[in-house]
Scaffold this motif. Sequence first.
Motif, short mmCIF file in Angstrom:
data_model
loop_
_atom_site.label_atom_id
_atom_site.label_comp_id
_atom_site.label_asym_id
_atom_site.label_seq_id
_atom_site.Cartn_x
_atom_site.Cartn_y
_atom_site.Cartn_z
N GLU A 73 9.78 -10.16 -7.73
CA GLU A 73 9.35 -9.66 -6.43
C GLU A 73 8.41 -8.48 -6.57
N VAL A 74 7.54 -8.37 -5.58
CA VAL A 74 6.68 -7.20 -5.40
C VAL A 74 7.13 -6.56 -4.10
N ASN A 75 7.35 -5.25 -4.10
CA ASN A 75 7.70 -4.55 -2.88
C ASN A 75 6.45 -3.99 -2.23
N VAL A 76 6.27 -4.30 -0.95
CA VAL A 76 5.15 -3.78 -0.19
C VAL A 76 5.72 -2.81 0.84
N LEU A 77 5.33 -1.54 0.71
CA LEU A 77 5.81 -0.50 1.63
C LEU A 77 4.86 -0.43 2.82
N ILE A 78 5.42 -0.46 4.03
CA ILE A 78 4.66 -0.53 5.26
C ILE A 78 4.71 0.83 5.97
N PRO A 79 3.55 1.38 6.37
CA PRO A 79 3.55 2.66 7.06
C PRO A 79 4.15 2.54 8.47
N SER A 80 4.64 3.64 9.00
CA SER A 80 5.33 3.61 10.30
C SER A 80 4.46 3.03 11.42
N LEU A 81 3.16 3.29 11.40
CA LEU A 81 2.29 2.76 12.46
C LEU A 81 2.21 1.24 12.46
N LEU A 82 2.40 0.61 11.31
CA LEU A 82 2.29 -0.85 11.22
C LEU A 82 3.65 -1.55 11.24
N ARG A 83 4.73 -0.80 11.16
CA ARG A 83 6.06 -1.42 11.12
C ARG A 83 6.37 -2.29 12.33
N PRO A 84 5.96 -1.90 13.54
CA PRO A 84 6.25 -2.79 14.68
C PRO A 84 5.64 -4.19 14.51
N LEU A 85 4.61 -4.31 13.70
CA LEU A 85 3.93 -5.59 13.51
C LEU A 85 4.63 -6.48 12.49
N VAL A 86 5.59 -5.92 11.76
CA VAL A 86 6.36 -6.69 10.77
C VAL A 86 7.86 -6.61 11.07
N GLY A 87 8.18 -6.60 12.36
CA GLY A 87 9.58 -6.60 12.76
C GLY A 87 10.30 -5.29 12.50
N GLY A 88 9.54 -4.19 12.40
CA GLY A 88 10.14 -2.88 12.21
C GLY A 88 10.54 -2.56 10.78
N ARG A 89 10.19 -3.43 9.84
CA ARG A 89 10.62 -3.24 8.45
C ARG A 89 9.76 -2.21 7.73
N GLU A 90 10.41 -1.39 6.90
CA GLU A 90 9.72 -0.39 6.08
C GLU A 90 9.14 -1.00 4.82
N GLU A 91 9.77 -2.07 4.39
CA GLU A 91 9.43 -2.66 3.09
C GLU A 91 9.57 -4.18 3.18
N LEU A 92 8.62 -4.86 2.54
CA LEU A 92 8.69 -6.32 2.46
C LEU A 92 8.75 -6.69 0.99
N ALA A 93 9.68 -7.55 0.63
CA ALA A 93 9.78 -8.03 -0.75
C ALA A 93 9.16 -9.42 -0.80
N LEU A 94 8.10 -9.56 -1.60
CA LEU A 94 7.39 -10.83 -1.69
C LEU A 94 7.58 -11.43 -3.07
N GLU A 95 7.89 -12.71 -3.11
CA GLU A 95 8.07 -13.42 -4.37
C GLU A 95 6.72 -13.69 -5.02
N VAL A 96 6.64 -13.45 -6.31
CA VAL A 96 5.45 -13.81 -7.08
C VAL A 96 5.90 -14.57 -8.33
N ASP A 97 5.00 -15.42 -8.84
CA ASP A 97 5.35 -16.15 -10.05
C ASP A 97 5.01 -15.30 -11.28
N GLU A 98 5.12 -15.88 -12.44
CA GLU A 98 4.90 -15.12 -13.68
C GLU A 98 3.46 -14.62 -13.82
N GLN A 99 2.53 -15.21 -13.08
CA GLN A 99 1.13 -14.76 -13.10
C GLN A 99 0.91 -13.56 -12.19
N GLY A 100 1.89 -13.28 -11.32
CA GLY A 100 1.72 -12.23 -10.33
C GLY A 100 0.90 -12.77 -9.17
#
Length: 97
Positions: free
Chosen positions: A4-31
């Motif tokens: 996983e890659v963690n993407v940290l979301i600033p407070s101004l954009l959090r309402p656009l991602v369901g209020g989440r501070e951080e999104l964990a995205l799956e990546v393969d071995e290539q990234g």
Amino acid sequence: MAGEVNVLIPSLLRPLVGGREELALEVDEQGATVAELLDAIGAAHPVFNRRVRDETGALRRFVNIYLDGDDVRRKDGLKTRVAAGQEVLVIQSVAGG
């Protein structure tokens, strides 16, 4: 090795991602590239994508993205590769007066 890659979301954009501070995205071995990570977020949250990138897909002037503390504009921009375990920080500048 995939992970996983963690993407940290600033407070101004959090309402656009369901209020989440951080999104964990799956990546393969290539990234993934920063653009691919933004595409994945944008697929689920299209308004977030429009706030971060312009019509051409480029980062908006007032948005900075850091990979483990380094500005991706000083690397390969949106083509910068991100490996599992790394952290991406999105910063949206606020104009003031």
